[in-house]
Design an enzyme around this catalytic site. Structure first.
Site, short mmCIF file in Angstrom:
data_model
loop_
_atom_site.label_atom_id
_atom_site.label_comp_id
_atom_site.label_asym_id
_atom_site.label_seq_id
_atom_site.Cartn_x
_atom_site.Cartn_y
_atom_site.Cartn_z
N LYS A 107 0.84 -1.20 0.00
CA LYS A 107 0.00 0.00 0.00
C LYS A 107 0.88 1.25 0.00
O LYS A 107 0.67 2.15 -0.80
CB LYS A 107 -0.91 -0.01 1.24
CG LYS A 107 -1.78 1.22 1.36
CD LYS A 107 -2.74 1.14 2.54
CE LYS A 107 -3.55 2.44 2.62
NZ LYS A 107 -4.55 2.41 3.71
N GLU A 153 10.69 -4.82 4.14
CA GLU A 153 10.77 -6.24 3.76
C GLU A 153 10.35 -6.42 2.30
O GLU A 153 10.99 -7.15 1.53
CB GLU A 153 9.85 -7.10 4.65
CG GLU A 153 10.21 -7.09 6.14
CD GLU A 153 9.41 -6.06 6.90
OE1 GLU A 153 9.11 -4.99 6.34
OE2 GLU A 153 9.10 -6.32 8.08
N GLY A 213 -4.77 -1.84 5.11
CA GLY A 213 -4.06 -3.00 4.58
C GLY A 213 -4.74 -4.31 4.92
O GLY A 213 -4.94 -5.17 4.08
N ARG A 214 -5.19 -4.43 6.18
CA ARG A 214 -5.79 -5.70 6.60
C ARG A 214 -7.23 -5.85 6.15
O ARG A 214 -7.90 -6.81 6.50
CB ARG A 214 -5.65 -5.87 8.11
CG ARG A 214 -6.16 -4.70 8.92
CD ARG A 214 -5.70 -4.80 10.37
NE ARG A 214 -6.10 -3.64 11.15
CZ ARG A 214 -5.35 -2.52 11.24
NH1 ARG A 214 -4.20 -2.46 10.57
NH2 ARG A 214 -5.76 -1.49 11.95
N GLU A 231 -4.22 -6.56 14.95
CA GLU A 231 -3.67 -5.25 14.54
C GLU A 231 -4.78 -4.19 14.60
O GLU A 231 -4.51 -3.00 14.78
CB GLU A 231 -3.08 -5.31 13.13
CG GLU A 231 -2.20 -4.12 12.80
CD GLU A 231 -1.34 -4.33 11.56
OE1 GLU A 231 -1.87 -4.16 10.43
OE2 GLU A 231 -0.15 -4.65 11.69
N HIS A 270 -4.77 -32.79 17.84
CA HIS A 270 -3.58 -33.56 18.21
C HIS A 270 -2.43 -32.64 18.58
O HIS A 270 -1.27 -33.03 18.52
CB HIS A 270 -3.20 -34.48 17.03
CG HIS A 270 -4.31 -35.39 16.64
ND1 HIS A 270 -4.49 -36.63 17.20
CD2 HIS A 270 -5.35 -35.20 15.78
CE1 HIS A 270 -5.59 -37.19 16.68
NE2 HIS A 270 -6.12 -36.34 15.81
N LYS A 309 10.07 -0.98 14.09
CA LYS A 309 10.66 -0.64 12.80
C LYS A 309 11.74 0.43 12.99
O LYS A 309 12.83 0.36 12.42
CB LYS A 309 9.60 -0.09 11.84
CG LYS A 309 8.61 -1.10 11.28
CD LYS A 309 7.65 -0.37 10.33
CE LYS A 309 6.54 -1.27 9.83
NZ LYS A 309 5.57 -0.53 8.97
O1 F6P Z 1 2.04 -4.31 9.92
C1 F6P Z 1 2.08 -2.96 9.59
C2 F6P Z 1 1.56 -2.78 8.19
O2 F6P Z 1 1.46 -1.42 7.91
C3 F6P Z 1 0.21 -3.46 7.97
O3 F6P Z 1 -0.87 -2.73 8.46
C4 F6P Z 1 0.23 -3.61 6.48
O4 F6P Z 1 -0.74 -4.54 6.02
C5 F6P Z 1 1.67 -4.10 6.26
O5 F6P Z 1 2.44 -3.38 7.25
C6 F6P Z 1 2.21 -3.87 4.86
O6 F6P Z 1 2.10 -2.52 4.54
P1 F6P Z 1 2.24 -2.13 2.96
O7 F6P Z 1 1.07 -2.78 2.25
O8 F6P Z 1 2.18 -0.64 2.94
O9 F6P Z 1 3.54 -2.68 2.47
#
Ligand code: F6P
Length: 561
Positions: free
Chosen positions: A227, A233, A288-289, A374, A405, A525
């Site tokens: 987003k 990452e 995002g979620r 979250e 199990h 972060k």
């Molecule tokens: O975990 C933090 C967060 O901002 C989430 O809310 C989001 O889904 C994820 O990192 C990835 O963010 P982006 O889609 O901006 O890479």
């Protein structure tokens, strides 16, 4: 038997017009009434509740959008439900639901609307953000996705060497990965068997390396989902993918054939080197979620096709409409959310186990962890006041029967209460002899065992050795809800996800928290960004300004890496 909430109407409950931000939740009369009621009902066993009203299983249920929800094995009675609904009214739940659908900026700390329901609106619907109907844009992106999806699926989109795409790798993390991955696994039977889908999220190189080890760069498409397009990452893995692709194909021009992006940040996408024509956008009013129905779901559409993707959106929308229009007492997300409040705040149940009896939903617990934790893992109210009550429960889970199990021992005989959501489907995704009956028999049996247990007398009467009786006694009285649907198809998956999205919303509304921001992920972060300098300092034997524990750990790491 009239529905239980007729009684509530009979009492002609007049719900005061609330102003959620003026009265602290725990000082509300409705909250106090629930505290008092909890003292009365907590000592009562589900055995007693069923004995007092054997037919409770016939009315403590609700149905919508293809989902049947039985909550008779939750530790509630008519009065509990009446009081929970009174609390919901006092907290202005109906107004907050209307406010979300109206496009109000309910994400107050980021000053954003929370209008993910617009992602699945029919083309002629109207959802406004700042007075503008966003539905045309939503369908514009869906059409762009569908055109692209058809080209890839039909082999018309060629890679750099002229080969069709045979593998799709989604690069993203959190909401940019968990939803697409969960949907892919849930709907594999609707997907193309001759295409490979992988999901790379972790910055640990193992994730990328293992996901691409058997792939041919000439036939691989990367979808970089972010987003913000700033998530470290995701950018690290996107660059690793770029290098992997260029090493094999040898020309920058290959990037345009093997990379597309999903983001709200066109500048970031362009800076990375992806052609904006190959970008699928979405908007800041989509958290995002809450984004799996947006272009973040491009990998889902590539897997199951545009028609099935729209069926999934229709399932979301059916539950949205149910949530928007249905009186609270018959409203599945409201009931699920209020039961979570009851368990969390009045029965001190601190964890919620999600137990899908469907192997296809093996990533559903992981998806719900972000959605629920979250969203509602917050410690202050929307106006910044510290909460004096528990907020989001700890979500976890595993598919059945595998979990039986693993951790069911604790759920049945542990010292802590766990509230369980069982999710089952009447039709098998893959029939295999009588195995589906066996699977479902286990699900029904588990919720029954948790509710009613086995008394010491019952254990004794089975003739087991007396010293074993205490070990083989089951207290029972462990709450669960069971969701049952005809089958796991795109429509049902959409409705199921929307049910949990809106249940999370209901809980946040009662707790008066911002369920749509996530400031809690920022500190880690920020500190991670400082560690590389600490590495340099440690290598130069200088003391970094970290604590002695972190400093020692860094030194050990550097010595052994
Ligand atoms: O975990 C933090 C967060 O901002 C989430 O809310 C989001 O889904 C994820 O990192 C990835 O963010 P982006 O889609 O901006 O890479």
């Amino acid at each position: 038997m009239g529905r239980w909430h007729d009684a509530a109407r009979d009492k002609r409950l007049t719900y005061p017009s609330p102003s959620a931000d003026t009265v602290s939740l725990t000082r509300r009369a409705e909250w106090q009434a629930l505290c008092k009621h909890a003292k009365e009902i907590r000592p009562r066993h589900l055995r007693d509740l069923f004995a007092a009203d054997p037919a409770r299983g016939e009315w403590l249920n609700a149905e919508a959008a293809g989902l049947y929800m039985d909550y008779a094995k939750q530790r509630v009675d008519r009065e509990t439900m009446r009081l929970l609904l009174a609390l919901a009214a006092a907290c202005g739940l109906e107004e907050r639901i209307a406010a979300m659908f109206r496009g109000d900026r309910l994400n107050t700390t980021e000053d954003r609307a929370t209008l993910h329901v617009a992602l699945r609106a029919p083309v002629h619907a109207q959802f406004l953000v700042d007075g503008k109907n966003v539905v045309p844009e939503v369908h514009g992106v869906l059409n762009h996705m569908a055109k692209f999806s058809r080209r890839v699926r039909h082999g018309d989109w060629k890679g750099y060497t002229g080969k069709p795409i045979r593998a799709v790798v989604n690069i993203g993390i959190g909401g940019s990965s968990l939803g697409p991955e969960m949907a892919y696994e849930a709907l594999r039977r609707y997907g193309l068997r001759d295409m490979t889908f992988r999901f790379v999220a972790n910055v640990d190189g193992t994730d990328f390396i293992e996901a691409t080890a058997d792939l041919d760069p000439a036939e691989t498409l990367f979808i970089v989902c972010s987003k913000t397009f700033t998530t470290q990452e995701t950018l690290a893995n996107a660059h690793a993918a770029r290098d992997w692709c260029l090493r094999a194909l040898g020309d920058e021009a290959a990037i345009g054939r093997h990379f597309v992006a999903v983001s709200t940040n066109a500048a970031g996408v362009t800076a990375f080197g992806i052609d904006p024509a190959n970008m699928f956008g979405f908007w800041d009013w989509v958290g995002g979620r809450y984004s799996m129905g947006s272009a973040i779901g491009l990998s889902t559409m590539l897997a199951i096709g545009a028609e099935n993707f729209h069926r999934m959106l229709a399932g979301f929308h059916a539950m949205d409409e149910h949530f928007r229009k249905t009186p609270l007492a018959d409203n599945l997300p409201v009931l699920m959310g209020l039961l979570a409040i009851w368990n969390t705040n009045f029965l001190e149940v601190s964890t919620a186990a999600v137990l899908p009896y469907a192997q296809s939903l093996k990533r559903f617990p992981a998806y719900l962890q972000q959605l629920a934790m979250e969203s509602n893992g917050k410690h202050v109210t929307v106006d910044g006041r510290p909460v004096d009550y528990d907020t989001g429960a700890i979500f976890w889970g595993e598919v059945g029967t595998s979990g039986q199990h693993s951790f069911y021992q604790l759920i049945h005989q542990g010292s802590r209460l766990v509230s369980c959501d069982f999710i089952g489907f009447c039709q098998a995704a893959h029939p295999l002899g009588r195995q589906h009956d066996f699977l479902m028999a286990n699900m029904f049996a588990q919720s029954e065992a948790l509710a009613f247990g086995m008394t010491a007398d019952e254990a004794k009467s089975s003739g087991m050795p007396v010293p074993l009786v205490p070990h083989r006694t089951f207290e029972g009285n462990r709450p669960s809800t069971t969701l049952l649907a005809r089958r796991l198809d795109p429509t049902t998956l959409g409705a199921l996800v929307a049910l949990y999205e809106h249940s999370v919303f209901v809980q946040g509304a009662i707790w008066n928290i911002d369920s749509f921001d996530q400031w809690g992920v920022e500190l880690g972060k920020t500190l991670a960004g400082r560690i590389p300098q600490a590495f340099a300092a440690a290598e130069g034997d200088e003391d970094s300004d970290h604590d002695s524990s972190t400093r020692t750990l860094l030194r050990r790491y550097l010595a052994l890496r």
